[in-house]
Scaffold this active site. Structure first.
Site, PDB file in Angstrom:
ATOM      1  N   HIS A  20       1.067  -0.810  -0.366  1.00 46.01           N
ATOM      2  CA  HIS A  20       0.409  -0.183  -0.023  1.00 46.01           C
ATOM      3  C   HIS A  20       0.709   1.243  -0.157  1.00 46.01           C
ATOM      4  O   HIS A  20       0.360   2.281  -0.478  1.00 46.01           O
ATOM      5  CB  HIS A  20      -0.777   0.019   1.609  1.00 46.01           C
ATOM      6  N   LYS A  44     -19.136  -6.323   8.747  1.00 42.60           N
ATOM      7  CA  LYS A  44     -17.145  -6.587   8.755  1.00 42.60           C
ATOM      8  C   LYS A  44     -16.647  -6.870   9.994  1.00 42.60           C
ATOM      9  O   LYS A  44     -16.084  -5.565   9.984  1.00 42.60           O
ATOM     10  CB  LYS A  44     -16.454  -6.210   6.636  1.00 42.60           C
ATOM     11  N   ARG A  95      -1.506  -5.743  -8.114  1.00 42.68           N
ATOM     12  CA  ARG A  95      -0.481  -7.149  -7.840  1.00 42.68           C
ATOM     13  C   ARG A  95      -0.045  -8.074  -8.852  1.00 42.68           C
ATOM     14  O   ARG A  95       1.207  -7.771  -9.393  1.00 42.68           O
ATOM     15  CB  ARG A  95      -0.404  -7.766  -6.760  1.00 42.68           C
ATOM     16  N   SER A 133      -2.755  -8.086   2.486  1.00 42.99           N
ATOM     17  CA  SER A 133      -3.435  -7.322   4.366  1.00 42.99           C
ATOM     18  C   SER A 133      -3.699  -9.243   5.292  1.00 42.99           C
ATOM     19  O   SER A 133      -2.673  -9.255   6.201  1.00 42.99           O
ATOM     20  CB  SER A 133      -4.584  -6.590   4.101  1.00 42.99           C
TER      21      SER A 133
END
Ligand code: ADP
Length: 163
Positions: A20, A44, A95, A133
């Site tokens: 990030h 969440k 990515r 993450s």
């Protein structure tokens, strides 16, 4: 006077990783202001609560020009937040090809919801292409060393939390 170009970088950042940070640095070269927008989804379950995620992002960006970088949280539709922030550019990191399907769908949907919004994709440095993450949370949860994957403040906080 030239209008300041601002861009919004949305994400969960649970937690912020070196990948990030790499995208934020690249966005800072292209835009006058980069707003890092932490998504708050009450349904969440996250590892870090929103205020912790925000303060870890701020601590991780200490060496950045803070005039340029802002960290906020938002809930609801991203395009609504974009209007509030006065920005029309969404930044997303890519990515690998595996990110493409989902990101393509999101970009087209956001464009459908607001014709003014454009998504800009920035490629990560190859050395962060395997980094997410969720993999950081997994490694930290099993006591693995995450110091090369995340900023120092994140590694310390996760170590403290997991012990
Ligand atoms: P989300 O929950 O929306 O996927 P994340 O916080 O995981 O949010 O990621 C936010 C953005 O950062 C996404 O565009 C994601 O593809 C990108 N990103 C995540 N990890 C990396 C990385 N290692 N390198 C480059 N971009 C990344």
């Amino acid at each position: 006077m030239k209008k300041r170009r601002s861009a919004v970088y949305p994400g969960s950042f649970d937690p912020i990783t070196n990948g990030h940070v790499d995208i934020i640095r690249r966005a800072g070269i292209l835009f006058d202001e980069v707003i890092i927008a932490v998504i708050v989804k009450p349904s969440k379950k996250t590892f870090f609560r929103t205020p912790e995620r925000i303060s870890l992002i701020k601590n991780s960006l200490r060496e950045f020009d803070l005039e340029k970088v802002k960290v906020v949280s938002f809930s609801g539709l991203l395009v609504n937040y974009m209007k509030e922030a006065g920005s029309e550019i969404i930044i997303r990191g890519l990515r690998a090809v595996s990110d493409f399907d989902y990101e393509f769908q999101m970009a087209l949907m956001n464009r459908k919801l607001s014709g003014r919004v454009e998504t800009v994709f920035l490629m990560t440095d190859a050395k962060f292409s395997y980094l997410s993450s969720s993999i950081v949370r997994e490694i930290a949860g099993m006591g693995g060393d995450i110091s090369a994957l995340v900023p120092g403040c994140v590694a310390r906080k996760m170590r403290g939390q997991i012990k």
